[in-house]
Design an enzyme around this catalytic site. Sequence first.
Site, PDB file in Angstrom:
ATOM      1  N   ALA A  14     -16.618 -28.189  33.680  1.00 54.56           N
ATOM      2  CA  ALA A  14     -16.223 -29.228  34.648  1.00 54.56           C
ATOM      3  C   ALA A  14     -14.856 -28.988  35.281  1.00 54.56           C
ATOM      4  CB  ALA A  14     -16.239 -30.591  33.963  1.00 54.56           C
ATOM      5  N   GLY A  17     -15.215 -25.776  40.597  1.00 58.55           N
ATOM      6  CA  GLY A  17     -16.482 -25.541  41.307  1.00 58.55           C
ATOM      7  C   GLY A  17     -17.435 -26.714  41.303  1.00 58.55           C
ATOM      8  N   ARG A  39     -10.856 -24.622  29.691  1.00 61.69           N
ATOM      9  CA  ARG A  39      -9.477 -24.878  30.118  1.00 61.69           C
ATOM     10  C   ARG A  39      -9.172 -26.370  30.078  1.00 61.69           C
ATOM     11  NH1 ARG A  39     -10.059 -21.628  35.752  1.00 61.69           N
ATOM     12  NH2 ARG A  39     -12.128 -22.545  35.600  1.00 61.69           N
ATOM     13  N   ASP A  64     -16.124 -24.406  24.140  1.00 66.77           N
ATOM     14  CA  ASP A  64     -16.661 -23.114  24.555  1.00 66.77           C
ATOM     15  C   ASP A  64     -18.152 -23.154  24.230  1.00 66.77           C
ATOM     16  OD1 ASP A  64     -17.425 -20.524  24.987  1.00 66.77           O
ATOM     17  OD2 ASP A  64     -15.720 -19.629  23.936  1.00 66.77           O
ATOM     18  N   VAL A  65     -18.983 -23.327  25.248  1.00 71.79           N
ATOM     19  CA  VAL A  65     -20.421 -23.522  24.999  1.00 71.79           C
ATOM     20  C   VAL A  65     -21.078 -22.302  24.338  1.00 71.79           C
ATOM     21  CG1 VAL A  65     -20.738 -25.207  26.862  1.00 71.79           C
ATOM     22  CG2 VAL A  65     -21.139 -22.777  27.328  1.00 71.79           C
ATOM     23  N   SER A 144     -29.951 -21.041  40.100  1.00 77.10           N
ATOM     24  CA  SER A 144     -29.399 -20.268  41.219  1.00 77.10           C
ATOM     25  C   SER A 144     -30.556 -19.692  42.013  1.00 77.10           C
ATOM     26  CB  SER A 144     -28.550 -19.121  40.671  1.00 77.10           C
ATOM     27  OG  SER A 144     -28.268 -18.184  41.686  1.00 77.10           O
ATOM     28  N   TYR A 157     -27.598 -11.102  35.309  1.00 82.15           N
ATOM     29  CA  TYR A 157     -27.357 -12.431  35.879  1.00 82.15           C
ATOM     30  C   TYR A 157     -28.676 -13.022  36.372  1.00 82.15           C
ATOM     31  CZ  TYR A 157     -25.630 -16.248  38.717  1.00 82.15           C
ATOM     32  OH  TYR A 157     -25.428 -17.505  39.245  1.00 82.15           O
ATOM     33  N   THR A 192     -17.049 -20.976  45.618  1.00 81.07           N
ATOM     34  CA  THR A 192     -16.297 -21.488  44.462  1.00 81.07           C
ATOM     35  C   THR A 192     -15.534 -20.283  43.906  1.00 81.07           C
ATOM     36  OG1 THR A 192     -18.081 -20.912  42.942  1.00 81.07           O
ATOM     37  CG2 THR A 192     -18.142 -23.143  43.864  1.00 81.07           C
ATOM     38  N   PHE A 194     -16.725 -18.534  41.718  1.00 80.82           N
ATOM     39  CA  PHE A 194     -17.815 -17.728  41.150  1.00 80.82           C
ATOM     40  C   PHE A 194     -17.601 -16.222  41.382  1.00 80.82           C
ATOM     41  CE2 PHE A 194     -21.905 -15.594  41.939  1.00 80.82           C
ATOM     42  CZ  PHE A 194     -22.604 -15.872  40.779  1.00 80.82           C
TER      43      PHE A 194
END
Length: 258
Positions: A14, A17, A39, A64-65, A144, A157, A192, A194
């Site tokens: 969150a 972006g 962060r 941290d997922v 995406s 990716y 973003t 990204f």
Amino acid sequence: MSRVKGKYALITGASAGIGEASANLLASKGCNLILTARREEKLKILAQKLEEKHSVKVYIYPVDVRVNESVELLLESLKAIKTVPDFLINNAGLALGLESVQEGFIYKWDAMIDTNLKGLLYVTRAFLPLMIQKGEGHIINIGSTAGWQTYPGGNVYNATKFGVRALSDAMSLDLVDTDIKVSCVAPGNCETDFSLVRFEGDKDRAAKVYARYKTLEAKDVADAILYILNTPSHVNIPYLRIMPKAQRNVYIFKEKKS
Ligand code: 8X3
């Protein structure tokens, strides 16, 4: 009518972006937030701004997922304050590099698979049982256009985003006997950080990705998320693909006249 007012949305990634834009938009509609990212500093500033501006509750947690223990700590923290999300926005994700498979870097593959797939699964596994118990709820997985079409160098990716699409579908099936809806929101080129992350801080290379035509903005994707969350209880949107007008697919786009 706002169906998000007074609800709680848990948003991963969150601090920037699409995650940050969603936090801004949902807060403006009266939705309380649980914001997570690695962060914490950026989250603190965002939370303070949103609480002051919109009088909503904003809880922040450094998570941290990729690390299940970190996700479990988040779960315990939310249990301690008796807060269960109504909406889970699985947004944390990244791309690293554009190398071919034969020249790929294992550390980049690990980071993408660990964040985009395993992280999404850890967070979902932790909160879904509580959301089911609570009653109605909605999971939004950020996919995406890379989950619909592969491109050279996209390999891992692409695989993770095809995976997010498949998991969204599979979760929806698993949840048929519940009142939890699942949607996959799949943006095309969206400006973003990204690309800055993908190219590990190479600003010139990142800027080129967004210079060819008018891209999506993070807020455009947040609008789509809000639209989905605002649909009536009986309406489900399994996929929402959102593209810049100038980008018809990964390969076909209309360049700006210089
Ligand atoms: C971001 C879109 O086309 O750079 O998920 O893979 S793309």
